[in-house]
Design a protein around this motif. Structure first.
Motif, PDB file in Angstrom:
ATOM      1  N   CYS A   1       0.850  -1.194   0.000  1.00  7.64           N
ATOM      2  CA  CYS A   1       0.000   0.000   0.000  1.00  7.64           C
ATOM      3  C   CYS A   1       0.883   1.240   0.000  1.00  7.64           C
ATOM      4  O   CYS A   1       1.825   1.331   0.778  1.00  7.64           O
ATOM      5  CB  CYS A   1      -0.900  -0.026   1.225  1.00  7.64           C
ATOM      6  SG  CYS A   1      -1.857   1.487   1.433  1.00  7.64           S
TER       7      CYS A   1
ATOM      8  N   HIS B   1       0.117   4.068   1.064  1.00  6.49           N
ATOM      9  CA  HIS B   1      -0.131   4.899   2.248  1.00  6.49           C
ATOM     10  C   HIS B   1       0.537   4.346   3.505  1.00  6.49           C
ATOM     11  O   HIS B   1       1.164   5.079   4.252  1.00  6.49           O
ATOM     12  CB  HIS B   1      -1.636   5.029   2.502  1.00  6.49           C
ATOM     13  CG  HIS B   1      -2.372   5.609   1.334  1.00  6.49           C
ATOM     14  ND1 HIS B   1      -2.269   6.927   0.970  1.00  6.49           N
ATOM     15  CD2 HIS B   1      -3.193   5.030   0.423  1.00  6.49           C
ATOM     16  CE1 HIS B   1      -3.014   7.151  -0.102  1.00  6.49           C
ATOM     17  NE2 HIS B   1      -3.579   6.021  -0.456  1.00  6.49           N
ATOM     18  N   CYS B   2       0.364   3.045   3.745  1.00  2.00           N
ATOM     19  CA  CYS B   2       0.847   2.494   5.021  1.00  2.00           C
ATOM     20  C   CYS B   2       2.002   1.503   4.837  1.00  2.00           C
ATOM     21  O   CYS B   2       2.568   1.027   5.817  1.00  2.00           O
ATOM     22  CB  CYS B   2      -0.305   1.812   5.762  1.00  2.00           C
ATOM     23  SG  CYS B   2      -0.913   0.317   4.937  1.00  2.00           S
TER      24      CYS B   2
ATOM     25  N   CYS C   1      -5.623   0.078   5.505  1.00  2.00           N
ATOM     26  CA  CYS C   1      -5.697   1.358   6.222  1.00  2.00           C
ATOM     27  C   CYS C   1      -6.835   2.216   5.691  1.00  2.00           C
ATOM     28  O   CYS C   1      -7.341   1.992   4.595  1.00  2.00           O
ATOM     29  CB  CYS C   1      -4.362   2.111   6.127  1.00  2.00           C
ATOM     30  SG  CYS C   1      -3.942   2.659   4.468  1.00  2.00           S
TER      31      CYS C   1
ATOM     32  N   ALA D   1      -6.313   4.056   2.270  1.00  2.00           N
ATOM     33  CA  ALA D   1      -6.498   3.222   1.075  1.00  2.00           C
ATOM     34  C   ALA D   1      -7.986   3.025   0.791  1.00  2.00           C
ATOM     35  O   ALA D   1      -8.409   3.033  -0.367  1.00  2.00           O
ATOM     36  CB  ALA D   1      -5.799   1.875   1.263  1.00  2.00           C
TER      37      ALA D   1
END
Ligand SMILES: [Zn+2]
Length: 157
Positions: free
Chosen positions: A100, A102-103, A134, A137
């Motif tokens: 991901c 983002h995370c 997360c 996402a």
């Protein structure tokens, strides 16, 4: 967003040696007969992009397109190997991992079955394909598809 990483590039070829000189064992023709087993499959890694022999550096310094350059190098190596008479067939392979953006956790999404299970639902708008790692996402996934955003996101997202 799902990010795909590729590594562990290799060329896998099937070799059907007819005599031991196909293995590089030369000078034994007077005492050795035919090879009686095989074919065998071997995996060959490409030379690292940053390895120039006389100097070695990280792949990022040597290439603007690491995945593409490794793929092209493997295809070139495969084509050269297939010209050898005892190389039967081959392919280029690599390992793919998805994370991901983002995370940085492993990218994982709900199957249709999982999305139908209330235990996996963020709310009543959860659908198949929704990421599970997360909130960022999920928010992105829903925005792309015009699905109502998660409630209680605090407004900061
Ligand atoms: Zn995530």
């Amino acid at each position: 967003m799902k990010i795909t990483h590729r590594d562990d590039w290799r060329v896998i070829v099937t070799i059907a040696p007819r005599n031991i000189s196909d293995f590089g064992f030369d000078g034994l023709g007077d005492i050795a007969g035919p090879v009686t087993s095989g074919p065998i499959e071997v995996a060959i890694a490409p030379r690292r992009l940053g390895d120039f022999g006389w100097v070695s550096m990280g792949d990022r310094l040597a290439s603007n397109d690491i995945d593409g350059d490794y793929q092209r190098r493997c295809e070139e190596l495969l084509a050269a190997l297939l010209k050898q008479p005892h190389v039967r067939e081959g392919r280029v392979a690599c390992a793919e991992t998805h994370t991901c953006s983002h995370c940085q956790l492993r990218w994982e999404v709900l199957t249709a079955e999982e999305a139908a299970d209330p235990a996996n639902q963020q709310d009543e708008h959860t659908v198949e394909g929704e990421p599970v790692c997360c909130e960022a996402a999920i928010t992105e996934f829903r925005a792309e598809r015009g699905i109502r955003a998660l409630a209680e996101t605090g407004g900061a997202a």
